[in-house]
Design an enzyme around this catalytic site. Structure first.
Site, PDB file in Angstrom:
ATOM      1  N   GLN A 113      -0.797  -5.529  -1.206  1.00  0.00           N
ATOM      2  CA  GLN A 113      -0.468  -6.773  -0.523  1.00  0.00           C
ATOM      3  C   GLN A 113      -0.740  -7.973  -1.419  1.00  0.00           C
ATOM      4  O   GLN A 113      -1.409  -8.914  -1.040  1.00  0.00           O
ATOM      5  CB  GLN A 113      -1.221  -6.841   0.806  1.00  0.00           C
ATOM      6  N   ASN A 244      -9.690 -10.833  -0.672  1.00  0.00           N
ATOM      7  CA  ASN A 244      -8.891  -9.824   0.001  1.00  0.00           C
ATOM      8  C   ASN A 244      -7.499  -9.674  -0.594  1.00  0.00           C
ATOM      9  O   ASN A 244      -7.025 -10.527  -1.343  1.00  0.00           O
ATOM     10  CB  ASN A 244      -8.813 -10.109   1.506  1.00  0.00           C
ATOM     11  N   CYS A 245      -6.880  -8.582  -0.259  1.00  0.00           N
ATOM     12  CA  CYS A 245      -5.528  -8.281  -0.721  1.00  0.00           C
ATOM     13  C   CYS A 245      -4.613  -8.084   0.486  1.00  0.00           C
ATOM     14  O   CYS A 245      -3.854  -7.113   0.551  1.00  0.00           O
ATOM     15  CB  CYS A 245      -5.538  -7.047  -1.604  1.00  0.00           C
ATOM     16  N   VAL A 246      -4.714  -8.957   1.487  1.00  0.00           N
ATOM     17  CA  VAL A 246      -3.793  -8.914   2.618  1.00  0.00           C
ATOM     18  C   VAL A 246      -2.443  -9.455   2.161  1.00  0.00           C
ATOM     19  O   VAL A 246      -2.298  -9.954   1.054  1.00  0.00           O
ATOM     20  CB  VAL A 246      -4.315  -9.706   3.830  1.00  0.00           C
TER      21      VAL A 246
END
Length: 431
Positions: A113, A244-246
């Protein structure tokens, strides 16, 4: 608390023998010194530095984070506490800000993501970071490095680079072009101020759904906290950092946390038509018990404020929608009016249900756009990073990357396109 943001306008970036700001607004950067400053020999095999300016025919992919250069020149603590500086509280004094500049971190994929930033063309219309003068760090991890360790190494290097740039400008005599002041009275006093105005607070939902879905507060993974109070000024000194890797479209990059437009607009209206009494931070959870615990605690704090209204923003989509709606429902049942800020995943035709959860109480909602909308990004003359990941990042699909270098993706793949704090370039009209 009183915080003065000393803003220095950066109009361009280039390499030079010394890291300093020239009189014409050009930020000159000593590349070798920068790379030495952020080096991580334990985790990173190599780091390359590049420059991407507004209007350039440049594509950056896969983007991990974007950070605005800042450095405290007066007051307690230092920017990004608990990360690259001590854990002393921040939010007071004077902070130098390089307005118009950013550090972008990029490298072989950590999660699926991560995002795309185009500096010109159609893609540039959807990301706010096509308008910043970007120093881009491209990382190659050591063989066998765990993905969460790779993410941490990239995150810390980006924060160190941002602090380095601002510190060098300050030490070379860079002067502020303008100063923005943010100040609130002591809590007990502010609760009694403006008796004729509604008391409003901000419920700031932080992405904390698991490994590589982390947000840090003073260096602590926010999934470990109970909802608590934070001074709005602390966010402007980097107390909240993205890890984060959203999905790229609605990930709150560290740059966005530093420039949270919800906080700034509530400040703007404070004493005019609302009494802005504070910020409550909460986490987004996976299990139902944890969702209930955090939602109950957050609304309890809101009730202790004696609030009339609560602005609630989320980060991410799907599972966090349940946290958003639960917070809304509980607050409304406690007699607190709510306004929600979210984006939509309504299908490529816009005809599907926009959120994974809903409630009749959620009757005041601000949308940041439909992340499923398809766009075609034309080829760029220069690539920073690795465009083959366009087929696997969220919003991409098999065949997204075309032989001519163009990319067909959902808005979901474009960094900041549907930011749920409103730090984006989409708007809405009522018909």
């Amino acid at each position: 608390m009183k915080l003065e943001l000393m803003k220095v306008n950066v109009k361009s970036v280039g390499w030079g023998d010394r890291t300093e700001l020239l009189k014409d607004g050009t930020l000159k950067v000593n590349k070798q010194e920068l790379l030495a400053y952020v080096a991580d020999e334990d985790n990173i095999r190599s780091i390359k530095a590049d420059i991407a300016l507004p209007g350039d025919s440049v594509r950056i992919v896969p983007v991990k984070d974007v950070v605005q250069p800042r450095y405290k020149i007066e007051g307690g603590g230092q920017v990004f506490p608990g990360m690259v500086s001590d854990v002393e509280s921040v939010g007071e004094g004077k902070t130098l800000v390089l307005e118009g500049a950013a550090v972008v971190t990029c490298g072989r994929i950590v999660g699926f993501q991560e995002g795309i930033i185009d500096m010109s063309g159609k893609g540039a219309e959807y990301t706010p970071f096509s308008k910043t003068c970007n120093v881009v760090l491209v990382f190659e991890p050591k063989d066998g490095l765990e993905k969460h360790d790779y993410e941490k190494a990239c995150r810390l290097a980006g924060l160190k680079a941002a602090m380095y740039l601002a510190k060098c400008v300050y030490e070379s005599g860079g002067a502020a072009d303008k100063t923005e002041t943010y100040e609130t009275a002591p809590f007990a006093e502010s609760m009694k101020s403006y008796p004729g105005l509604p008391k409003v607070a901000y419920l700031y939902m932080l992405q904390t759904q698991g490994l590589l879905h982390d947000t840090y507060v003073y260096g602590i993974d926010a999934k470990r906290i109970l909802p608590t109070i934070i001074h709005p000024n602390e966010t402007m000194d980097g107390a909240i950092v993205s890890g984060n890797c959203v999905s790229a479209c609605d990930k709150n990059s560290t740059y966005v946390h530093l420039n949270n437009p919800v906080i700034k607009l509530l400040y703007d209206r404070h004493g005019k038509d609302i009494n802005f009494v504070g910020v409550i931070i909460t986490n987004e959870n996976v299990t139902l018990a944890d969702k209930k615990r955090s939602s109950s605690f957050a609304v309890k704090i809101a009730g202790m404020f004696g609030l009339d209204g609560l602005v609630i923003s989320e980060e991410g989509f799907g599972n966090p929608d349940a946290d958003l709606i639960m917070n809304c429902r509980r607050a409304e049942k406690a007699g607190i009016k709510t306004v929600l800020i979210t984006d939509e995943f309504a299908g490529r035709d816009g005809a599907s249900q926009s959120l994974a959860d809903a409630a009749t109480e959620a009757n005041a909602v601000v949308t940041a756009g439909n992340a499923n909308m398809i766009v075609t990004l034309l080829p760029m003359q220069r690539l920073i990073g690795y465009d083959e990941y366009a087929d696997v990042i969220a919003g991409g699909f098999d065949g997204s990357l075309k032989p001519d270098g163009s990319i067909e993706v959902e808005l979901q793949a474009i960094t900041g396109a549907t930011c749920e704090l409103g730090f984006n370039k989409l708007g809405a009209e009522t018909w």
